[in-house]
Design a protein around this motif. Structure first.
Motif, PDB file in Angstrom:
ATOM      1  N   ASP A   5     -22.523   8.573 -10.251  1.00 13.06           N
ATOM      2  CA  ASP A   5     -22.008   8.388  -8.895  1.00 13.06           C
ATOM      3  C   ASP A   5     -23.074   7.679  -8.061  1.00 13.06           C
ATOM      4  OD1 ASP A   5     -20.991   8.603  -6.310  1.00 13.06           O
ATOM      5  OD2 ASP A   5     -20.177  10.595  -6.667  1.00 13.06           O
ATOM      6  N   PRO A   6     -22.771   6.500  -7.500  1.00 18.03           N
ATOM      7  CA  PRO A   6     -23.785   5.733  -6.776  1.00 18.03           C
ATOM      8  C   PRO A   6     -24.127   6.290  -5.386  1.00 18.03           C
ATOM      9  CG  PRO A   6     -21.695   4.613  -6.650  1.00 18.03           C
ATOM     10  CD  PRO A   6     -21.505   5.808  -7.571  1.00 18.03           C
ATOM     11  N   ARG A   7     -23.366   7.260  -4.893  1.00 18.08           N
ATOM     12  CA  ARG A   7     -23.627   7.788  -3.556  1.00 18.08           C
ATOM     13  C   ARG A   7     -24.884   8.644  -3.546  1.00 18.08           C
ATOM     14  NH1 ARG A   7     -18.267  10.842  -2.542  1.00 18.08           N
ATOM     15  NH2 ARG A   7     -18.650  11.241  -4.708  1.00 18.08           N
ATOM     16  N   LYS A   8     -25.649   8.523  -2.461  1.00 23.83           N
ATOM     17  CA  LYS A   8     -26.826   9.363  -2.276  1.00 23.83           C
ATOM     18  C   LYS A   8     -26.436  10.585  -1.469  1.00 23.83           C
ATOM     19  CE  LYS A   8     -30.530   5.975  -2.010  1.00 23.83           C
ATOM     20  NZ  LYS A   8     -31.602   5.471  -1.143  1.00 23.83           N
ATOM     21  N   GLU A   9     -27.166  11.665  -1.684  1.00 30.83           N
ATOM     22  CA  GLU A   9     -27.000  12.835  -0.829  1.00 30.83           C
ATOM     23  C   GLU A   9     -27.405  12.438   0.584  1.00 30.83           C
ATOM     24  OE1 GLU A   9     -25.758  15.824  -1.531  1.00 30.83           O
ATOM     25  OE2 GLU A   9     -25.386  15.220  -3.585  1.00 30.83           O
ATOM     26  N   THR A  10     -26.691  12.976   1.574  1.00 28.75           N
ATOM     27  CA  THR A  10     -26.994  12.604   2.958  1.00 28.75           C
ATOM     28  C   THR A  10     -28.426  12.944   3.353  1.00 28.75           C
ATOM     29  OG1 THR A  10     -26.013  14.678   3.712  1.00 28.75           O
ATOM     30  CG2 THR A  10     -24.608  12.724   3.768  1.00 28.75           C
ATOM     31  N   ASP A  11     -29.015  13.953   2.746  1.00 26.45           N
ATOM     32  CA  ASP A  11     -30.409  14.297   3.045  1.00 26.45           C
ATOM     33  C   ASP A  11     -31.380  13.210   2.577  1.00 26.45           C
ATOM     34  OD1 ASP A  11     -29.607  16.686   4.170  1.00 26.45           O
ATOM     35  OD2 ASP A  11     -29.946  17.839   2.329  1.00 26.45           O
ATOM     36  N   ASP A  12     -30.941  12.357   1.653  1.00 29.40           N
ATOM     37  CA  ASP A  12     -31.794  11.296   1.116  1.00 29.40           C
ATOM     38  C   ASP A  12     -31.613   9.957   1.827  1.00 29.40           C
ATOM     39  OD1 ASP A  12     -32.771  13.101  -0.749  1.00 29.40           O
ATOM     40  OD2 ASP A  12     -31.300  12.519  -2.274  1.00 29.40           O
ATOM     41  N   TRP A  13     -30.722   9.887   2.798  1.00 30.38           N
ATOM     42  CA  TRP A  13     -30.488   8.632   3.515  1.00 30.38           C
ATOM     43  C   TRP A  13     -31.695   8.292   4.375  1.00 30.38           C
ATOM     44  CZ3 TRP A  13     -24.971   8.917   6.059  1.00 30.38           C
ATOM     45  CH2 TRP A  13     -24.010   9.040   5.067  1.00 30.38           C
ATOM     46  N   LYS A  14     -32.139   7.048   4.320  1.00 31.39           N
ATOM     47  CA  LYS A  14     -33.241   6.605   5.175  1.00 31.39           C
ATOM     48  C   LYS A  14     -32.820   6.527   6.631  1.00 31.39           C
ATOM     49  CE  LYS A  14     -35.589   3.917   1.611  1.00 31.39           C
ATOM     50  NZ  LYS A  14     -36.727   4.737   1.354  1.00 31.39           N
ATOM     51  N   THR A  15     -31.540   6.268   6.889  1.00 26.69           N
ATOM     52  CA  THR A  15     -31.041   6.144   8.261  1.00 26.69           C
ATOM     53  C   THR A  15     -30.199   7.342   8.671  1.00 26.69           C
ATOM     54  OG1 THR A  15     -29.081   4.922   7.526  1.00 26.69           O
ATOM     55  CG2 THR A  15     -31.024   3.617   8.127  1.00 26.69           C
ATOM     56  N   GLY A  16     -30.269   8.417   7.922  1.00 27.23           N
ATOM     57  CA  GLY A  16     -29.415   9.579   8.161  1.00 27.23           C
ATOM     58  C   GLY A  16     -29.596  10.239   9.513  1.00 27.23           C
ATOM     59  N   GLU A  17     -30.777  10.114  10.099  1.00 29.66           N
ATOM     60  CA  GLU A  17     -31.021  10.740  11.394  1.00 29.66           C
ATOM     61  C   GLU A  17     -30.651   9.841  12.573  1.00 29.66           C
ATOM     62  OE1 GLU A  17     -31.652  13.948  11.859  1.00 29.66           O
ATOM     63  OE2 GLU A  17     -31.454  14.058   9.689  1.00 29.66           O
ATOM     64  N   GLU A  18     -30.267   8.598  12.287  1.00 28.14           N
ATOM     65  CA  GLU A  18     -29.808   7.704  13.358  1.00 28.14           C
ATOM     66  C   GLU A  18     -28.484   8.215  13.888  1.00 28.14           C
ATOM     67  OE1 GLU A  18     -29.639   3.691  11.923  1.00 28.14           O
ATOM     68  OE2 GLU A  18     -31.785   3.626  11.519  1.00 28.14           O
ATOM     69  N   PRO A  19     -28.122   7.850  15.125  1.00 33.77           N
ATOM     70  CA  PRO A  19     -26.838   8.294  15.681  1.00 33.77           C
ATOM     71  C   PRO A  19     -25.663   7.837  14.817  1.00 33.77           C
ATOM     72  CG  PRO A  19     -28.207   7.317  17.395  1.00 33.77           C
ATOM     73  CD  PRO A  19     -28.898   7.053  16.073  1.00 33.77           C
ATOM     74  N   ALA A  20     -24.630   8.667  14.776  1.00 31.15           N
ATOM     75  CA  ALA A  20     -23.407   8.316  14.043  1.00 31.15           C
ATOM     76  C   ALA A  20     -22.869   6.977  14.548  1.00 31.15           C
ATOM     77  CB  ALA A  20     -22.367   9.408  14.222  1.00 31.15           C
ATOM     78  N   THR A  21     -22.244   6.240  13.652  1.00 29.81           N
ATOM     79  CA  THR A  21     -21.689   4.936  14.014  1.00 29.81           C
ATOM     80  C   THR A  21     -20.333   5.099  14.698  1.00 29.81           C
ATOM     81  OG1 THR A  21     -20.510   4.645  11.928  1.00 29.81           O
ATOM     82  CG2 THR A  21     -22.820   3.882  12.007  1.00 29.81           C
TER      83      THR A  21
END
Length: 63
Positions: A5-21
């Protein structure tokens, strides 16, 4: 998620702490309305993604 599965866990996102789009919030509002829930303010991208997953599981549109 599987190893393929190519999806990353949300905790591993580099931009995960940016405001929701905008698109995330729009879709989240639709799902929340269908689930009888409210969308909290000030969500990060990662938090919004997790809520989208949660609301999708409860939405009649994804049955």
């Amino acid at each position: 998620m599987t190893d393929q599965d190519p999806r990353k866990e949300t905790d591993d996102w580099k931009t995960g702490e940016e405001p929701a789009t905008g698109p995330q919030l729009s879709y989240l509002e639709t799902l929340a309305r269908e689930a009888g829930e409210e969308v909290p303010e000030g969500l990060s991208k990662a938090e919004a993604s997790r809520l989208i997953d949660e609301f999708q599981r409860r939405s009649p549109r994804t049955d």
